[in-house]
Design an enzyme around this catalytic site. Structure first.
Site, mmCIF file in Angstrom:
data_model
loop_
_atom_site.group_PDB
_atom_site.id
_atom_site.type_symbol
_atom_site.label_atom_id
_atom_site.label_comp_id
_atom_site.label_asym_id
_atom_site.label_seq_id
_atom_site.Cartn_x
_atom_site.Cartn_y
_atom_site.Cartn_z
ATOM 1 C CD GLU A 51 -2.608 1.585 2.417
ATOM 2 O OE1 GLU A 51 -3.377 2.566 2.399
ATOM 3 O OE2 GLU A 51 -2.402 0.891 3.431
ATOM 4 C CG ASP A 76 2.977 7.642 4.445
ATOM 5 O OD1 ASP A 76 3.658 8.684 4.510
ATOM 6 O OD2 ASP A 76 1.771 7.627 4.150
ATOM 7 C CG ASP A 125 -1.056 15.833 -3.041
ATOM 8 O OD1 ASP A 125 -1.831 16.251 -3.921
ATOM 9 O OD2 ASP A 125 -0.284 16.575 -2.406
ATOM 10 C CE LYS A 129 -0.800 25.095 -6.237
ATOM 11 N NZ LYS A 129 0.093 25.919 -5.371
ATOM 12 C CG ASP A 161 -11.041 12.652 -2.735
ATOM 13 O OD1 ASP A 161 -9.910 12.124 -2.561
ATOM 14 O OD2 ASP A 161 -11.218 13.884 -2.755
#
Length: 249
Positions: A51, A76, A125, A129, A161
């Site tokens: 993950e 992470d 994320d 931009k 999302d």
């Protein structure tokens, strides 16, 4: 740095399920676990699932509990967040869950060719931009990294999302002729979400409270190894949608 973070960092050092090497241990060199996660870390020969950007490790833990026949590693760079997942794994004695603290850019230092069976990317994320588009976790730069460690036909799962990231990923799949197995724009609204997809991270719960649909994409890189960078025109035409997404974060 707050006392709570210091406490978590100190406790992280005691977790056998958490690997957090120094930068000097992996810069331009391979970590000792590369190619040996099954033998030296999990002590079994089960498939390995990663993950990426695991945050607090909710998905890593949930998948490991639901699928004891596979090994799961949450990755992470945020040690204070990852503490929660590692602590849960220890408290519940979940032996097929591990955590790796590193930047995803360095993933090649940790996993050998074909060592990984599947990838999950949960609520990354979206890098809205345009100048940050290269950092999208489903973009060409990262796909080349995944291609080196995934077994042939290994699946990549994206749950997000972000409509922008969902559309961008679809464009990447089309651009490189990849196999798209699932592309669902609203897993809850359509009733598509099963037991695995219904696992909710803290971010997902927040997005659902705001009424945002959750998308899901499952695809494979096949035998492709090279993914040249390309400019996606959607980065230019979706300014209004991008501003709306930014306001929701």
């Amino acid at each position: 740095m707050g006392k709570d973070k210091l406490r978590k960092f100190a406790e992280n050092l005691t977790f056998s399920c958490l690997v957090q090497p120094d930068f000097s241990d992996i810069f331009n060199r391979d970590h000792p676990l590369k190619g040996r996660w099954r033998e030296d870390f999990f002590h079994n020969d089960a498939p390995i699932v990663l993950e990426l950007g695991c945050g607090k490790g909710e998905y890593t833990i949930a998948l490991a509990e639901r699928e004891p026949g596979r090994n799961f590693i949450g990755i992470d760079i945020k040690g204070a967040r990852m503490w929660r997942g590692a602590k849960t794994a220890v408290e519940r004695n979940i032996r097929n869950a591990g955590f790796l603290r590193t930047r995803i850019e360095f993933i090649g230092s940790f996993f050998a060719e074909g060592e990984v069976d599947e990838l999950w990317i949960t609520f990354p994320d979206p890098q809205l931009k345009t100048r940050r588009a290269k950092k999208r976790l489903t973009g060409p730069m990262f796909l080349e990294r995944y291609a080196r460690l995934l077994k042939p036909g290994g699946a990549i799962n994206l749950k997000t999302d972000s409509k922008h990231l969902f559309r961008y990923t679809s464009a990447v799949i089309d651009r490189f002729g990849l196999e798209c197995r699932i592309a669902e724009e609203d897993i809850y609204g359509s009733g598509f979400a099963d037991e695995i997809l219904s696992v909710k991270t803290a971010y997902e719960s927040m997005f659902l409270e705001r009424g945002l649909p959750i998308t899901y994409t499952r695809f494979s890189l096949g035998s492709r190894r090279e993914f040249p960078h390309f400019d996606w025109e959607g980065d230019d035409i979706d300014d209004k949608d991008n501003e709306l997404e930014r306001s929701n974060r």
